[in-house]
Write an enzyme that holds these catalytic residues in place. Structure first.
Site, PDB file in Angstrom:
ATOM      1  N   HIS A  12      51.023 -73.045  27.550  1.00 46.09           N
ATOM      2  CA  HIS A  12      50.691 -73.110  26.130  1.00 46.09           C
ATOM      3  C   HIS A  12      49.493 -72.230  25.806  1.00 46.09           C
ATOM      4  CE1 HIS A  12      47.086 -75.517  26.922  1.00 46.09           C
ATOM      5  NE2 HIS A  12      47.813 -76.168  27.821  1.00 46.09           N
ATOM      6  N   GLU A  92      51.658 -82.439  30.759  1.00 45.23           N
ATOM      7  CA  GLU A  92      50.417 -82.192  31.495  1.00 45.23           C
ATOM      8  C   GLU A  92      50.147 -83.342  32.461  1.00 45.23           C
ATOM      9  OE1 GLU A  92      48.227 -80.551  32.968  1.00 45.23           O
ATOM     10  OE2 GLU A  92      46.958 -79.748  31.352  1.00 45.23           O
TER      11      GLU A  92
END
Length: 218
Positions: A12, A92
């Protein structure tokens, strides 16, 4: 089996947490947004990916975090050629709940000394835990290749540690090899490319921050 010609992993863009670690006191990790720089990084990555994919179809999997959803949106891929779905197993490494910056810094220092793969955050995950769920996703991904019309491209919009662990699982790297590698930068990609002999290889290596102990590499 219609194996894709390439599997693209992208981290990201820069998020609020990358520039201010106190934000974790008041905003959940999964809700952090991209910064202006992060949007720019993602748009630049999208320019490269649109050129790479051309008119080919893409099967995309996106981590459920806001910053990965925003990154995928900023890529501006042609929706008529992209089959996108949210994939929680690409999230994550979990910290658990709200985070105290001082405690986070202490735990990160402990993780650096103990090892990123085995150290488990309080109330959260170890790298080994992420490896296990990434492995489960990989098995699902591999089964999807059975479809004769599977797109020739796979795109994973995810996080730095998850990218390294996915490649570790796919390439059968040792723990020592994983520990020697650095995360890619925000908005950076790595590609697994299908070779003529039916095996995948990385388009370029991850940067190393140290040389793995030869006694720990099989």
């Amino acid at each position: 089996m219609a194996r894709p010609r390439r599997i693209v992993l992208i981290r990201h863009g820069e998020s609020e947490g990358n520039v201010d670690d106190t934000v974790y006191e008041r905003v959940p990790d999964h809700a952090l947004r991209l910064t202006a720089e992060g949007w720019q990084q993602a748009r630049a990555a999208g320019d490269r990916l649109r050129e790479l994919f051309g008119e080919e179809r893409v099967s995309a999997y996106v981590s459920p975090y806001r910053r990965t959803h925003e990154t995928f949106r900023a890529l501006r891929l042609d929706p008529s050629r992209v089959r996108a779905r949210e994939e929680p197993r690409l999230r994550e490494q979990d910290w658990g709940n709200w985070q105290d910056p001082k405690n986070v810094r202490q735990q990160k220092a402990a993780r650096d000394a103990y090892g990123h793969f085995f150290y488990r955050f309080e109330q959260g995950e170890s790298g080994a835990d992420v490896y296990d769920r990434v492995g489960a996703f990989l098995e699902s991904l591999w089964r999807s290749f059975d479809a004769p019309d599977h797109p020739p491209n796979v795109l994973l919009v995810t996080h730095g540690l998850t990218m390294r662990l996915f490649c570790m699982r796919w390439m059968h790297w040792s723990v020592a090899e994983f520990e020697s590698l650095s995360n890619p930068d925000n908005g950076e990609t790595r590609m697994l490319i299908l070779g003529r002999k039916g095996r995948y290889h990385l388009d370029r290596p991850f940067e190393r921050w140290c040389v793995p102990d030869p006694y720990e590499v099989l």
